[in-house]
Scaffold this active site. Sequence first.
Site, PDB file in Angstrom:
ATOM      1  N   HIS A  52      58.771 -12.534  27.454  1.00  0.00           N
ATOM      2  CA  HIS A  52      58.098 -12.975  28.928  1.00  0.00           C
ATOM      3  C   HIS A  52      58.625 -14.714  28.893  1.00  0.00           C
ATOM      4  CE1 HIS A  52      54.959 -10.086  29.338  1.00  0.00           C
ATOM      5  NE2 HIS A  52      54.864  -9.864  28.173  1.00  0.00           N
ATOM      6  N   ARG A  77      59.803 -12.504  19.242  1.00  0.00           N
ATOM      7  CA  ARG A  77      59.536 -11.016  19.737  1.00  0.00           C
ATOM      8  C   ARG A  77      60.547 -10.855  20.498  1.00  0.00           C
ATOM      9  NH1 ARG A  77      53.774 -10.419  23.657  1.00  0.00           N
ATOM     10  NH2 ARG A  77      55.246 -11.897  24.838  1.00  0.00           N
ATOM     11  N   ASP A  91      71.775  -9.382  13.985  1.00  0.00           N
ATOM     12  CA  ASP A  91      72.598 -10.051  14.040  1.00  0.00           C
ATOM     13  C   ASP A  91      72.393 -11.646  14.281  1.00  0.00           C
ATOM     14  OD1 ASP A  91      73.669  -7.540  12.963  1.00  0.00           O
ATOM     15  OD2 ASP A  91      74.748  -6.910  14.270  1.00  0.00           O
ATOM     16  N   GLU A 157      48.523  -3.653  21.945  1.00  0.00           N
ATOM     17  CA  GLU A 157      48.177  -4.167  22.661  1.00  0.00           C
ATOM     18  C   GLU A 157      47.366  -2.956  24.255  1.00  0.00           C
ATOM     19  OE1 GLU A 157      51.315  -7.150  24.486  1.00  0.00           O
ATOM     20  OE2 GLU A 157      52.725  -5.536  23.283  1.00  0.00           O
ATOM     21  N   ASP A 183      47.291  -7.843  27.270  1.00  0.00           N
ATOM     22  CA  ASP A 183      47.677  -6.943  27.708  1.00  0.00           C
ATOM     23  C   ASP A 183      46.623  -5.837  27.199  1.00  0.00           C
ATOM     24  OD1 ASP A 183      50.188  -6.859  28.847  1.00  0.00           O
ATOM     25  OD2 ASP A 183      50.495  -7.158  26.748  1.00  0.00           O
TER      26      ASP A 183
END
Length: 274
Positions: A52, A77, A91, A157, A183
């Site tokens: 987000h 996240r 990576d 969620e 959520d």
Amino acid sequence: MPIHLNLPETFSAQLAKAERGLAGMWVCSGSPLVAEICAGSGLDWLLIDGEHSPLSLESIQLQLQAVAAYPVTPVVRVPENNSVTIKQYLDLGVQNLLVPMVNTPEDAVAAVQAVRYPPQGMRGVGSALARGARWNRVENYLTRANDEFVSLTVQIETAQAVENVAEIVGTDGVDAIFIGPSDLAASMGLIGQQGHPDVVACVRESIVAAKAAGKPVGINAFDPALANQYLDEGMDFILVGADVAMLARGSEKLADDFIAARLGSVNDAERASY
């Protein structure tokens, strides 16, 4: 002669030895400077949010580099449970992944597969090219990464995820679950009602499932009273604020203290004019 390096302990290793709930905050601005300021706060962990927030791969790497000098654990996240995106994040040097919207046991298995090298998973091998292995300066990175260098937390969620939470948290390779009440409430037709009894019941069900599986469980709780309640009840890790929210509320308070208070009561239209 190159320097041979090791990597910091993972979030799951930190949780395993913690004697209290670990408190952290969201880092959403995308600024390495803000991330560094937050890293020096004394909090246990930071969540750098690629779901987000307007974060590019480059900005995530810069934030990881900025916080690396501080005794704080960064968790990142990803925007979705996608093997290509997860490979790129790993990576970059992300060790601790939070994967959103894990609703089924199959979703959990897919996330585990994405973070592990073969034969346990399907992570692509690019360690010589990437910061994750410090460009092959971490000894035996490829053979150690699955067990030592990466931790995976998945988000519970949605109502569907709660229905499957026991199987999700029991999936081999899932190190912890993180509950997203906002959520979750939305998925139940109760958007904006995180405190609704039905939402709270689902949160409690998820906590019980994690404890039964012997896995750590975390949650987002900006309300200080609720956050302290969760910590008192033995929550393993928690998010208690966000950089952008703190800046928004702090700047609003400055306006209230030095403009509104001096002008007397003002409405939104009047506020917009100054």
